[in-house]
Enzyme design. Structure first.
Site, PDB file in Angstrom:
ATOM      1  N   TYR A 217      -5.221   4.243  -3.140  1.00 56.64           N
ATOM      2  CA  TYR A 217      -5.178   4.548  -4.573  1.00 56.64           C
ATOM      3  C   TYR A 217      -3.906   5.284  -4.964  1.00 56.64           C
ATOM      4  CZ  TYR A 217      -9.902   3.022  -3.925  1.00 56.64           C
ATOM      5  OH  TYR A 217     -10.995   2.262  -3.583  1.00 56.64           O
ATOM      6  N   CYS A 218      -2.793   4.790  -4.489  1.00 57.91           N
ATOM      7  CA  CYS A 218      -1.475   5.384  -4.712  1.00 57.91           C
ATOM      8  C   CYS A 218      -0.645   4.433  -5.570  1.00 57.91           C
ATOM      9  CB  CYS A 218      -0.797   5.621  -3.359  1.00 57.91           C
ATOM     10  SG  CYS A 218       0.913   6.203  -3.436  1.00 57.91           S
ATOM     11  N   GLY A 219       0.316   4.980  -6.294  1.00 57.79           N
ATOM     12  CA  GLY A 219       1.228   4.129  -7.037  1.00 57.79           C
ATOM     13  C   GLY A 219       2.018   3.200  -6.140  1.00 57.79           C
TER      14      GLY A 219
ATOM     15  N   THR B 153       0.712   1.689  -3.537  1.00 57.94           N
ATOM     16  CA  THR B 153      -0.183   0.722  -2.904  1.00 57.94           C
ATOM     17  C   THR B 153       0.299  -0.705  -3.129  1.00 57.94           C
ATOM     18  OG1 THR B 153      -2.046   2.249  -3.122  1.00 57.94           O
ATOM     19  CG2 THR B 153      -2.594  -0.046  -2.755  1.00 57.94           C
TER      20      THR B 153
END
Length: 221
Positions: free
Chosen positions: A72-74, A76
């Protein structure tokens, strides 16, 4: 199940737009030290399903790319790019290994059994599954960091000289060679010795170009 995943991970998804920013480093890549003691073959890690301890000596003779990942990271969006990188360079002996970690913005909140469904149904979603080995979630910095990352960080200086202390990072003590964010990368040669390290903001296309330049010395491309 899809609905439950979307509700459970609402907060991490809101945080996913946040990618830790620092002053632009002088370099996106650093070569590792020439006097490294030991190899990755001295270490092992637990598989994502928790059923197998995988010794890294099974990758002897391969070029291994270690990546600390988060769902759930930018960043990803790098997952599909890493799949493509694995597909393109597998014929030349590249193996990618992914290590889920929740120390950066708490962007890997689920347990091990929830990681693949999160990738498949939420982010990147649309049925996505990694084509490379994922290991059990664990720390890459701090007092409980996995031993393989202690070795990798000790072997390779960080591309950025800025040590970031943020409310979005969760470990102690802070050290100069610590991983700064999700999706940093370490390349290890076929002898098990670390070769180079990339800042998390380095595009996968840049990483690929660097790896191809490195592989050219082996007359494999």
């Amino acid at each position: 199940m899809v609905t439950e995943l979307r509700v459970f991970y609402l907060v991490p998804l809101l945080l996913a737009s946040y990618v830790q920013t620092t002053p632009r480093p002088e370099k996106m890549k650093m070569d590792c030290y020439k006097d490294v003691k030991g190899t990755i073959y001295d270490y092992e890690a637990l598989s994502l399903n928790g059923k197998e301890h995988i010794p890294f000596k099974q990758y002897a003779g391969k070029h291994v790319l270690f990546v600390n990942v988060a769902t759930y990271c930018g960043l990803t969006i790098q997952y599909p790019e890493l799949n493509a990188l694995q597909e393109d360079l597998k014929p030349f002996g590249l193996v990618i290994l992914g290590f889920p970690c929740n120390q950066f913005g708490k962007q890997e909140p689920g347990d091990n059994l929830e990681i693949l469904p999160g990738l498949k149904y939420v982010r990147p979603g649309k049925g996505f599954l990694p084509n490379f080995q994922l290991f059990a979630k664990g720390d890459v910095n701090g007092e409980n960091e996995q031993k393989i990352f202690t070795f990798l960080k000790r072997s390779c200086p960080h591309p950025s000289e800025t040590v970031v202390m943020s409310k979005h990072t969760f470990w102690e003590p802070i050290k100069v060679h610590d991983i700064r964010w999700n999706f940093e990368k370490f390349l290890v040669g076929p002898d098990g010795i670390p070769v180079m390290r990339w800042f998390h903001q380095a595009p996968v296309s840049t990483v690929k170009s660097d790896i191809m330049a490195y592989l050219s010395h082996f007359k494999t491309i």
